[in-house]
Design a protein around this motif. Structure first.
Motif, PDB file in Angstrom:
ATOM      1  N   SER A   1      50.238  47.022  50.592  1.00  0.00           N
ATOM      2  CA  SER A   1      51.141  46.122  49.876  1.00  0.00           C
ATOM      3  C   SER A   1      50.479  44.889  49.263  1.00  0.00           C
ATOM      4  CB  SER A   1      52.269  45.685  50.812  1.00  0.00           C
ATOM      5  OG  SER A   1      51.719  45.182  52.011  1.00  0.00           O
ATOM      6  N   SER A   2      49.245  44.571  49.633  1.00  0.00           N
ATOM      7  CA  SER A   2      48.525  43.466  48.988  1.00  0.00           C
ATOM      8  C   SER A   2      47.053  43.527  49.376  1.00  0.00           C
ATOM      9  CB  SER A   2      49.097  42.097  49.405  1.00  0.00           C
ATOM     10  OG  SER A   2      48.686  41.768  50.716  1.00  0.00           O
ATOM     11  N   GLY A   3      46.254  42.713  48.697  1.00  0.00           N
ATOM     12  CA  GLY A   3      44.832  42.621  49.043  1.00  0.00           C
ATOM     13  C   GLY A   3      44.636  41.993  50.412  1.00  0.00           C
ATOM     14  N   THR A   4      45.525  41.102  50.781  1.00  0.00           N
ATOM     15  CA  THR A   4      45.437  40.457  52.093  1.00  0.00           C
ATOM     16  C   THR A   4      45.830  41.437  53.199  1.00  0.00           C
ATOM     17  OG1 THR A   4      45.973  38.357  51.037  1.00  0.00           O
ATOM     18  CG2 THR A   4      46.201  38.450  53.427  1.00  0.00           C
TER      19      THR A   4
ATOM     20  N   SER B   1      35.346  31.364  48.809  1.00  0.00           N
ATOM     21  CA  SER B   1      36.143  32.543  48.455  1.00  0.00           C
ATOM     22  C   SER B   1      37.591  32.106  48.400  1.00  0.00           C
ATOM     23  CB  SER B   1      35.980  33.648  49.508  1.00  0.00           C
ATOM     24  OG  SER B   1      36.796  34.768  49.189  1.00  0.00           O
ATOM     25  N   PHE B   2      38.472  33.037  48.056  1.00  0.00           N
ATOM     26  CA  PHE B   2      39.894  32.782  48.229  1.00  0.00           C
ATOM     27  C   PHE B   2      40.158  32.735  49.735  1.00  0.00           C
ATOM     28  CE2 PHE B   2      44.381  34.367  48.355  1.00  0.00           C
ATOM     29  CZ  PHE B   2      44.928  33.200  47.865  1.00  0.00           C
ATOM     30  N   VAL B   3      41.028  31.833  50.163  1.00  0.00           N
ATOM     31  CA  VAL B   3      41.213  31.530  51.583  1.00  0.00           C
ATOM     32  C   VAL B   3      41.593  32.763  52.424  1.00  0.00           C
ATOM     33  CG1 VAL B   3      43.641  30.848  51.319  1.00  0.00           C
ATOM     34  CG2 VAL B   3      42.256  29.831  53.156  1.00  0.00           C
TER      35      VAL B   3
ATOM     36  N   PRO C   1      31.443  40.441  53.162  1.00  0.00           N
ATOM     37  CA  PRO C   1      31.001  39.782  51.935  1.00  0.00           C
ATOM     38  C   PRO C   1      32.071  39.915  50.854  1.00  0.00           C
ATOM     39  CG  PRO C   1      30.007  41.944  52.066  1.00  0.00           C
ATOM     40  CD  PRO C   1      30.837  41.780  53.309  1.00  0.00           C
ATOM     41  N   VAL C   2      32.056  38.997  49.913  1.00  0.00           N
ATOM     42  CA  VAL C   2      33.000  39.025  48.792  1.00  0.00           C
ATOM     43  C   VAL C   2      32.192  39.278  47.514  1.00  0.00           C
ATOM     44  CG1 VAL C   2      34.662  37.663  47.459  1.00  0.00           C
ATOM     45  CG2 VAL C   2      34.537  37.392  49.949  1.00  0.00           C
ATOM     46  N   HIS C   3      32.726  40.093  46.627  1.00  0.00           N
ATOM     47  CA  HIS C   3      32.125  40.270  45.306  1.00  0.00           C
ATOM     48  C   HIS C   3      32.868  39.323  44.371  1.00  0.00           C
ATOM     49  CE1 HIS C   3      30.078  43.717  46.978  1.00  0.00           C
ATOM     50  NE2 HIS C   3      31.236  44.251  47.327  1.00  0.00           N
TER      51      HIS C   3
ATOM     52  N   PHE D   1      40.542  46.116  47.999  1.00  0.00           N
ATOM     53  CA  PHE D   1      40.845  45.682  46.623  1.00  0.00           C
ATOM     54  C   PHE D   1      42.245  45.093  46.536  1.00  0.00           C
ATOM     55  CE2 PHE D   1      37.704  49.024  46.378  1.00  0.00           C
ATOM     56  CZ  PHE D   1      36.826  48.595  45.404  1.00  0.00           C
ATOM     57  N   SER D   2      42.461  44.252  45.522  1.00  0.00           N
ATOM     58  CA  SER D   2      43.778  43.654  45.296  1.00  0.00           C
ATOM     59  C   SER D   2      44.291  44.008  43.901  1.00  0.00           C
ATOM     60  CB  SER D   2      43.676  42.131  45.422  1.00  0.00           C
ATOM     61  OG  SER D   2      44.814  41.510  44.843  1.00  0.00           O
ATOM     62  N   PHE D   3      45.605  44.088  43.777  1.00  0.00           N
ATOM     63  CA  PHE D   3      46.239  44.312  42.469  1.00  0.00           C
ATOM     64  C   PHE D   3      47.186  43.173  42.118  1.00  0.00           C
ATOM     65  CE2 PHE D   3      45.466  48.770  44.054  1.00  0.00           C
ATOM     66  CZ  PHE D   3      44.395  49.040  43.205  1.00  0.00           C
ATOM     67  N   HIS D   4      46.857  41.980  42.599  1.00  0.00           N
ATOM     68  CA  HIS D   4      47.585  40.768  42.226  1.00  0.00           C
ATOM     69  C   HIS D   4      47.451  40.567  40.699  1.00  0.00           C
ATOM     70  CE1 HIS D   4      48.033  36.382  41.694  1.00  0.00           C
ATOM     71  NE2 HIS D   4      48.866  36.461  42.718  1.00  0.00           N
ATOM     72  N   PRO D   5      48.423  39.907  40.052  1.00  0.00           N
ATOM     73  CA  PRO D   5      48.352  39.734  38.588  1.00  0.00           C
ATOM     74  C   PRO D   5      47.094  39.026  38.077  1.00  0.00           C
ATOM     75  CG  PRO D   5      50.540  39.212  39.385  1.00  0.00           C
ATOM     76  CD  PRO D   5      49.708  39.462  40.600  1.00  0.00           C
TER      77      PRO D   5
ATOM     78  N   GLU E   1      52.294  42.668  43.464  1.00  0.00           N
ATOM     79  CA  GLU E   1      51.541  42.658  44.715  1.00  0.00           C
ATOM     80  C   GLU E   1      51.024  44.071  44.940  1.00  0.00           C
ATOM     81  OE1 GLU E   1      51.009  39.895  46.133  1.00  0.00           O
ATOM     82  OE2 GLU E   1      52.739  38.588  45.794  1.00  0.00           O
ATOM     83  N   GLY E   2      49.878  44.179  45.601  1.00  0.00           N
ATOM     84  CA  GLY E   2      49.349  45.509  45.912  1.00  0.00           C
ATOM     85  C   GLY E   2      47.888  45.425  46.309  1.00  0.00           C
ATOM     86  N   GLY E   3      47.436  46.440  47.021  1.00  0.00           N
ATOM     87  CA  GLY E   3      46.026  46.493  47.420  1.00  0.00           C
ATOM     88  C   GLY E   3      45.644  47.914  47.769  1.00  0.00           C
TER      89      GLY E   3
HETATM   90  C1  PLP Z   1      42.892  37.942  45.305  1.00  0.00           C
HETATM   91  C2  PLP Z   1      41.996  37.900  46.468  1.00  0.00           C
HETATM   92  C3  PLP Z   1      42.446  38.202  47.763  1.00  0.00           C
HETATM   93  C4  PLP Z   1      43.894  38.395  48.113  1.00  0.00           C
HETATM   94  O1  PLP Z   1      44.528  39.420  47.452  1.00  0.00           O
HETATM   95  P1  PLP Z   1      46.149  39.442  47.410  1.00  0.00           P
HETATM   96  O2  PLP Z   1      46.452  40.760  46.798  1.00  0.00           O
HETATM   97  O3  PLP Z   1      46.579  38.281  46.571  1.00  0.00           O
HETATM   98  O4  PLP Z   1      46.634  39.350  48.802  1.00  0.00           O
HETATM   99  C5  PLP Z   1      41.513  38.235  48.788  1.00  0.00           C
HETATM  100  N1  PLP Z   1      40.209  37.995  48.564  1.00  0.00           N
HETATM  101  C6  PLP Z   1      39.741  37.670  47.341  1.00  0.00           C
HETATM  102  C7  PLP Z   1      38.291  37.431  47.151  1.00  0.00           C
HETATM  103  C8  PLP Z   1      40.619  37.613  46.258  1.00  0.00           C
HETATM  104  O5  PLP Z   1      40.139  37.273  45.048  1.00  0.00           O
END
Ligand code: PLP
Length: 371
Positions: free
Chosen positions: A57-60, A84-86, A129-131, A179-183, A191-193
């Motif tokens: 349902s989301s990237g988180t 990174s994003f929190v 790690p984050v890309h 992966f995330s599918f946020h706008p 929302e999606g992941g």
């Molecule tokens: C967007 C993002 C997320 C969160 O994804 P959501 O789908 O908004 O929950 C997590 N990590 C990074 C690095 C992101 O850019």
């Protein structure tokens, strides 16, 4: 008062053909996870060259589920980049583990792999790690360290669908990709992941965990573990499948716009441009620059003109919750993450812009930076 321009920071690329598919699914009455989710999972797995993809349902939710599936929890440590994003660190906190921050490299905005080994302890279970912004981190190096210390790797590829290192897609290196599918990402379902893995056992676990811990053996249902409801809806999956059909084309346009920004902003001493690395395919999810002087003034000036812009990501150890909990001095411990948090600026880059918009943004940014 009307503004001079109308160039938002991000506009999702949703076309009539995408809307038609969604409407078709809505009319069918089959709304929750079904055949469209399955189709999305097959297409993502094929595209990335992995065995399994599991939509959520989301990237988180996706990052959270990865930690749960790997059994990471109380007393464990997970290594994450300080910039990174929190969400990257929050999910570690939520499972009861401790995020251990490593500073970034200021040119790539990705985790500085030469500082990872210093923070490995007996409690370390994984590296996440984050890309960042669509540029692959030094994932080959991360994998070497993980092998040496027997650690799991969860790639937070939330903003990096399509990114590659040496021709191999991110999300296909580690134990799990996320992966995330946020706008704000390159393709979206609101929302999606999605999770990726080559490990069939992990894939089964992830499927169970996203659906209340339910498993099916010979058509009989069994409640095998304590899970969650992190399912994606079928109309969201249909929206994504429709966009996936033109994904490579979208990346091409993004790449062209990034090239134009680099060209137009090239001679400006006040702006540090993002890195281009020949063995890494950048997806340009965000065009993130470092500005000199008062970043927030620049944001305000651009917004007043009608040009959307924002900071790129946070220095997570400097955020209220993390300073309260761990007493970090972010600026001292993570100078590059702090610098990127303070001076970083994301400017508009998405396929529905026209080349003249890129020129406009570049010229206004140059002017304002010089003031
Ligand atoms: C967007 C993002 C997320 C969160 O994804 P959501 O789908 O908004 O929950 C997590 N990590 C990074 C690095 C992101 O850019």
């Amino acid at each position: 008062m009307s503004k001079l321009y109308n160039i938002p920071l991000m506009v999702p690329d949703i076309r009539q053909e995408d809307i038609d598919v969604v409407v078709e699914v809505l009319r069918s009455g089959m709304l929750v996870q079904g055949k469209w989710v399955e189709k999305l999972e097959e297409e993502i797995a094929r595209y990335l060259g992995v065995k399994h993809a599991i939509a959520v349902s989301s990237g988180t939710a996706s990052l959270h589920l990865a930690l749960v599936a790997l059994g990471i929890g109380l007393g464990d440590e997970v290594i994450v980049p300080a910039f990174s994003f929190v969400a990257t660190a929050n999910v570690v906190e939520v499972v009861g583990a401790k995020p251990v921050f490593v500073d970034i490299d200021i040119d790539s905005f990705n985790i500085n792999t030469s500082q990872i080994e210093q923070v490995v302890t007996e409690k370390t279970k994984a590296i996440m790690p984050v890309h960042e912004f669509g540029l692959a981190c030094d994932i080959t190096k991360v994998m070497e360290i993980a092998t040496k210390y027997d650690l799991k790797v969860i790639e937070d590829a939330a903003c990096a669908l399509g990114a590659q290192e040496n021709g191999k897609f991110v999300g296909s290196f580690g134990d799990i990709g996320s992966f995330s599918f946020h706008p704000r990402k390159a393709i979206t379902s609101g929302e999606g992941g999605i999770l990726t893995t080559n490990d069939s056992h992990l894939a089964n676990n992830l499927r169970m965990l996203r659906n209340h811990g339910i498993s099916y053996v010979n058509d009989s249902i069994s409640f095998s573990t304590a899970g969650l409801n992190y399912r994606m809806t079928d109309y969201q999956a249909a929206l994504l499948v429709s966009q996936l059909g033109r994904f490579e084309q979208l990346l091409k346009t993004r790449n062209e716009y990034a090239r134009l920004y680099n060209k137009y902003l090239g001679e400006c001493d006040f702006i540090k441009l993002p890195m281009v690395i020949s063995n890494k395919r950048h997806t340009w999810q965000s065009f993130h620059v470092l500005v000199k002087g008062d970043r927030d003034r620049i944001v305000k000036r651009l917004s007043n003109l009608g040009i959307g812009c924002n900071l790129g990501a946070q220095c997570i150890p400097s955020l209220q919750y993390y300073t309260n909990r761990y007493g970090f001095n972010g600026e001292e411990l993570y100078p590059n993450a702090s610098l990127a948090y303070k001076q970083g600026l994301v400017i508009p880059l998405y396929p529905s812009l026209v080349t003249n918009d890129i020129l406009t943004v570049a010229n206004e940014l140059k002017k304002i930076s010089h003031e």
